[in-house]
Design a protein around this motif. Structure first.
Motif, short mmCIF file in Angstrom:
data_model
loop_
_atom_site.label_atom_id
_atom_site.label_comp_id
_atom_site.label_asym_id
_atom_site.label_seq_id
_atom_site.Cartn_x
_atom_site.Cartn_y
_atom_site.Cartn_z
N SER A 65 0.86 -1.19 0.00
CA SER A 65 0.00 0.00 0.00
C SER A 65 0.90 1.24 0.00
O SER A 65 2.10 1.15 0.27
N PRO A 66 0.34 2.42 -0.29
CA PRO A 66 1.15 3.64 -0.23
C PRO A 66 1.81 3.86 1.14
O PRO A 66 2.96 4.29 1.22
N THR A 67 1.10 3.52 2.20
CA THR A 67 1.67 3.66 3.55
C THR A 67 2.84 2.69 3.74
O THR A 67 3.88 3.06 4.29
N GLU A 68 2.67 1.46 3.29
CA GLU A 68 3.74 0.47 3.41
C GLU A 68 4.94 0.86 2.54
O GLU A 68 6.09 0.67 2.94
N ASN A 69 4.67 1.43 1.36
CA ASN A 69 5.76 1.92 0.50
C ASN A 69 6.53 3.03 1.20
O ASN A 69 7.76 3.07 1.14
N ALA A 70 5.81 3.95 1.83
CA ALA A 70 6.46 5.05 2.55
C ALA A 70 7.30 4.50 3.71
O ALA A 70 8.43 4.95 3.92
N LEU A 71 6.78 3.53 4.43
CA LEU A 71 7.52 2.92 5.53
C LEU A 71 8.78 2.22 5.02
O LEU A 71 9.86 2.34 5.61
#
Length: 155
Positions: free
Chosen positions: A61-67
């Motif tokens: 997800s975008p959040t997981e990509n950012a992390l």
């Protein structure tokens, strides 16, 4: 025999322009590392015929990509500054990280420096009159112009 410590003066500090250029270059390098790691994982999937990890990376997800990007960024800054006192951006701008006495920063200083970068509003700390941000002040480090620093250190 008298020993004198080198003190970091304002004329040795890297300018805000150099600091901003460091940031841009380093973010680009982190981006390349992040993409490279994803491509490596995908390539390993092709070689081994096991695409589970590659599929997991692709479906982040975008959040997981950012992390994931933040983890890569943490290790990039931590490893580069701990071992070399410089990142690729600092190599390009001919700057380096030092302690107030001119010595190489210790593990604790580099860890603090790296972690403080993740404070969301840390970038506004550069709006003060000098070119030091929170990641400099809280870790008690300076980013100096390498050649001027080495010339002063020889004296």
């Amino acid at each position: 025999m008298e020993t004198t410590e080198l003190t970091i003066s304002a004329d040795l500090l890297a300018s805000r322009t150099k600091r901003f250029l460091n940031l841009l270059i380093d973010l680009f390098i982190v981006y390349l590392f992040t993409i490279g790691i994803g491509a490596l994982i995908n390539g390993l999937g092709v070689v081994t015929g096991n695409f589970q990890v590659a599929d997991w990376i692709i479906n982040l997800s975008p959040t997981e990509n950012a992390l994931f990007g933040m983890i890569v960024m943490f290790f990039y800054y931590f490893i580069m500054e701990f071992y070399l006192s410089r990142t690729f951006g600092k190599y390009f701008t001919k700057t380096l990280v030092v302690k107030p006495n001119g010595s190489k920063p210790h593990l604790k200083s580099i860890l603090i420096r790296t972690l403080v970068r993740f404070i969301p509003i840390e970038i506004v700390s550069f709006l003060n009159n000098n070119s030091r941000g929170w990641h400099d002040t809280l870790s008690v480090t300076y980013v100096v112009n390498k050649h001027e620093f080495l010339a002063k250190a020889k004296l």
